[in-house]
Scaffold this active site. Structure first.
Site, mmCIF file in Angstrom:
data_model
loop_
_atom_site.group_PDB
_atom_site.id
_atom_site.type_symbol
_atom_site.label_atom_id
_atom_site.label_comp_id
_atom_site.label_asym_id
_atom_site.label_seq_id
_atom_site.Cartn_x
_atom_site.Cartn_y
_atom_site.Cartn_z
ATOM 1 N N ASP A 116 0.535 -1.356 0.594
ATOM 2 C CA ASP A 116 0.232 0.323 -0.100
ATOM 3 C C ASP A 116 0.727 1.021 0.009
ATOM 4 O OD1 ASP A 116 -1.419 -1.975 0.558
ATOM 5 O OD2 ASP A 116 -2.492 -0.979 2.265
ATOM 6 N N GLU A 150 0.493 -9.778 11.948
ATOM 7 C CA GLU A 150 0.400 -9.244 10.773
ATOM 8 C C GLU A 150 1.908 -8.958 10.330
ATOM 9 O OE1 GLU A 150 -2.414 -6.092 9.899
ATOM 10 O OE2 GLU A 150 -2.402 -6.341 7.408
#
Ligand SMILES: *[C@@H]1O[C@H](CO)[C@@H](O)[C@H](O)[C@H]1NC(C)=O
Length: 854
Positions: free
Chosen positions: A626, A824
């Site tokens: 991102d 994550e």
């Protein structure tokens, strides 16, 4: 006061008379044919139907702590909810959908084979309970299957919910709810009570019966198992009888409570809300009766109303316990012979036997013991693998797509090849209803299908259960539309949408995502080669290998590798995905093309350059990385190194499938794309000055320049093995990777060099933190190619491989033990787990790293 609710007659009608739609044999897996496609081979149809039966039921609602549903749209769904009844506050904190706010100290599947059984542990420390939820499916054996034909559906299973008090010094009381809801408007569901005078089921066993298209007639039993001394829960229930005003509740203490309601079918997933509002109602009248200061013990008052509305399609069954407890849920379709229906003792035995079988199978799939690992790390790898399996879900419903919005720079002027009329205003619309069978990155934060994660999930799932990975791959491939596009985030239906902020709900048909599905295809072909000696193309004589259509669908190991055992089946499968995959590939080449001659760039191949569409100033969400720093401003002349590398890898995968299928012309064309990409990587992306691969863009004077940021992006040609092992460029890449002042840390490779000005800045999502799946890619490239092939850098590659592997494994395991979760990402300076947890998606590839399976 209580309403009698004998539905016997209704249920007798449902089950006995048989005038209702009984098991329809239609498979949901209808093959969609495009005009140029031959109908699927008969052995493929048979195999797929058997897989359908074997995979019909599962824990396919990973977004909640425990739920069961069939892999059918508009069918039935079930789920568990609970809260503490030590005091009235527990009611404000129901546990149902996976959420960080519940502050559980871990919930993970200790075992899950994806097909027949699983055991999950949930540490609810606030409520002082360790919950164990397990399930076991009973599937028809070979003999029965032959008798029942190929359209077999139905299936039977048992599930067990047990609670163990964590700290016996602290009181522990819990109330649990098991709900069942019909999603289909045409199905039927009813509660079947023992005939008791007051309508309250005195036995703690409750039955529901119903019928729904695709499953046929079925029965659900909820029972409390008997121990040697009788019902093991009774003693605990006596404590409830000691609470305030207990005598008023004498008749119902420790009893099972229930409610039946009629909901709109699109609201049936809201089990929690329905239950909470029912309890709310009961509480309100209790409050009226006793007054705030004089309320009865919470365990007595917070109960369902024991009412069933007419035409109910939602039922919740409530059980309240003090201390340890156990109860079971059994589902039986009418096709399961009575003698084969599970009982509580059968469930106990079955779970025990499955556990043992799993351990043996796990070692053969991921050899860890033989690699010298001891019990603890093996358990860790087993739990990661199981949790990934337990994260597999079935989702269906409408998505949201905007077919006309695009940034100006996304569609180059004069791009006649694109059939696209750009609008600058958003125009999101609901799509047709679709279904997806997929693994999920994180049950709490991302409980839905993510395209870019899926390739990693499938690498791992496929190592354990090849055929399951193909089922999922096929489900994704089915989503590829006629243009060749598939949305990167699959948010299907209202339940899925309820977990996604509005601004991220819409998908855009010009936007791509890293084509990781090709990893699943490549791994399948590799496994095939290892198994059946497939060299390049399928040997014509292999066709003699007859596919057995009487596989034992109850044996998960058999079901896990039928497509590896039979070359005929393997070939039919590859044939079935070839054409949609090719259109997907062409969609990438068409829509994500980058410009070469427009900016006077010199490159060996005129066509091979790529650019992600859908970027904004600070994000290239479509790239999957991102906020990784790119060129300062979006420009039509940008070229993205990672996409170029993905396309190289895509071309090479397409070349492999085409060769295996004997599509020589196609294979040659894909090979020429690949060669062009490898050549252009050097021509367009190598910066001699910086000694690294870089993005490119165009400046104010229309001059092309390199955008060099040391980190994952600059590693892509290496990660995807596009750099030759004797290339001097490999030397600089390995230097960058192994330098502790740049990307190297004791916990894995960082996403951005600590020397980069943007390291750790802004959202800091991909600006330093360590991602396990990227390390998995790096290790794979080293293991398969750079440390394996002779060359000037082999020794260095070998050394990097060994220490990187042990660093990543050590840190993820350490954090799992410390926190109860996989994460994550991991902190680039101290290795601590951060952001979403549990993150049982690609972080679990650490189990493959341990087994050195890339
Ligand atoms: C509850 O279960 C645990 C684990 O099996 C056991 O150690 C404990 O004694 C049980 N407590 C009671 C009160 O039976």
């Amino acid at each position: 006061m209580r309403k009698a609710l004998i539905l016997r007659s209704v249920v007798a009608f449902l089950i006995g008379v048989g005038s209702l739609p009984s098991s329809t044999c239609q498979t949901y897996d209808e093959f969609e044919l495009t005009p140029d496609q031959a109908p699927p081979a008969p052995e493929l149809v048979t195999a797929r139907n058997q897989a359908d039966s074997s995979l019909l039921w599962g824990t396919y609602r990973p977004q909640i702590y425990f739920g069961m549903r069939p892999r059918l749209p508009e069918s039935i769904l079930m789920g568990l909810m609970w809260f503490g009844v030590q005091d009235y506050r527990g009611y404000a904190k129901p546990r149902h959908e996976c959420s960080d706010q519940d502050r559980l100290e871990g919930y993970s599947w200790k075992y899950h084979d994806g097909r027949t059984f699983g055991i999950q542990e949930i540490r609810d420390v606030e409520n002082n309970y360790l919950l164990e939820t397990s399930f076991l499916k009973t599937l028809p054996g070979k003999e029965e299957l032959l008798g029942q034909g190929t359209g077999l559906k139905g299936g039977s299973w048992g599930a067990r919910i047990s609670g163990t008090v964590l700290d016996p010094q602290i009181p522990a009381q819990l109330t649990t709810f098991w709900y069942t809801a019909l999603e289909s408007a045409t199905g039927l569901l009813g509660l079947e009570n023992e005939e008791e005078e007051d309508g309250i089921p005195h036995s703690e066993s409750i039955k529901l019966a119903g019928s729904v298209s695709g499953l046929g007639d079925f029965e659900i039993r909820i029972e409390e198992p008997l121990s040697e001394s009788g019902n093991s829960n009774v003693e605990g229930n006596q404590h409830l009888g000691e609470g305030r005003h207990a005598s008023d509740f004498q008749d119902t203490i420790g009893k099972t409570h229930f409610v039946g309601r009629k909901l709109r079918t699109d609201q049936t997933w809201r089990g929690k809300d329905v239950i909470i509002s029912e309890i709310n109602e009961v509480l309100r009248s209790t409050l009226e009766r006793y007054g705030q200061e004089n309320m009865p013990a919470p365990g007595l008052a917070m109960t369902l109303p024991d009412e069933v509305a007419s035409a109910s399609n939602f039922y919740a069954i409530q059980k309240t316990f003090t201390g340890n407890f156990t109860f079971d849920i059994f589902f039986d379709s009418s096709t399961t012979p009575r003698a084969e229906r599970l009982s509580s003792s059968g469930l106990t035995q079955g779970l025990k036997a499955s556990r043992k079988a799993f351990d043996e199978r796990f070692e053969s799939a991921l050899p860890l013991h033989s690699r010298g690992y001891t019990e603890k790390p093996i358990e860790f790898a087993r739990e990661l693998t199981s949790s990934l399996m337990g994260g597999i879900g079935f989702f269906s419903g409408q998505g949201i797509v905007d077919r006309s919005f695009a940034h100006e720079y996304d569609v180059p002027v004069g791009s006649g090849e694109l059939d696209f009329e750009r609008k600058s205003e958003p125009d999101p619309r609901l799509t047709e209803s679709e279904s997806l069978f997929t693994a999920t990155p994180s049950r709490s934060m991302f409980p839905r299908g993510f395209y870019w994660d899926e390739g990693f999930h499938l690498a791992h799932i496929g190592a354990f259960d090849n055929d399951m990975s193909l089922e999922i791959l096929e489900s994704w491939i089915r989503l590829i539309d006629e243009d060749g596009w598939v949305g990167r985030e699959q948010i299907l239906g209202e339940e899925a949408r309820s977990r996604v902020p509005k601004e991220f709900q819409t998908q855009y048909p010009l936007y791509a995502n890293p084509p990781t599905l090709i990893m699943a295809v490549t791994s399948f072909i590799e496994r095939l080669k290892a198994k059946s000696g497939l060299s390049d193309a399928f040997d014509a004589s292999d066709q003699q290998h007859i596919f057995s259509d009487s596989a034992d669908i109850s044996d998960p190991q058999v079901m896990s590798q039928r497509f590896l055992e039979s070359p005929a089946l393997a070939q039919s499968f590859l044939r079935s995905i070839y054409s949609p995959l090719k259109s997907h590939y062409q969609w990438f080449r068409r829509t994500q093309r980058g410009e070469i001659k427009e900016w006077d760039r010199h490159a060996a191949s005129r066509g091979e350059a790529y650019r992600w569409r859908g970027r904004t100033k600070d994000h290239v969400l479509t790239s999957g990385l991102d906020d990784y720093p790119r060129a300062e401003v979006p420009h039509t002349g940008e070229l993205h190194l990672d996409l170029m590398s993905w396309m190289g890898s895509f071309a090479s995968t397409m070349q492999k499938i085409a060769s295996a299928l004997g599509e020589e012309d196609d294979a040659e064309e894909f090979q020429s794309h690949y060669d062009g990409i490898v050549a252009n990587l050097d021509d367009l992306h190598w910066s001699e000055e910086n000694q690294m691969y870089c993005d490119a863009s165009v400046d104010k004077d229309d001059q092309s320049y390199h955008v060099c940021r040391k980190g994952y992006i600059s590693l892509f040609p290496f990660l995807l093995e596009l750099v030759p092992s004797d290339s001097p460029r490999l030397g600089s890449i390995l230097d960058l990777l192994s330098d502790p002042n740049e990307l190297w840390s004791d916990y894995g490779i960082r996403s951005l060099s600590i020397k980069e000005p943007l390291f750790g800045q802004g959202e800091n999502y991909w600006r330093g933190p360590i991602w396990v799946q990227m390390n998995y890619m790096a290790l794979g490239a080293l293991h398969r190619k750079y440390a394996a092939q002779p060359g000037p850098y082999q020794a260095k590659a070998r050394k990097i491989y060994d220490s990187l592997r042990s660093n990543v494994v050590r840190n993820v395991q350490k954090e799992y033990e410390r926190t109860g979760f996989t994460w994550e990402q991991y902190n680039p300076t101290d290795g601590r787990g951060q952001r979403s947890h549990p993150f049982t998606g690609w972080t679990s590839t650490v189990a493959l790293i341990m087994a050195e399976m890339y």
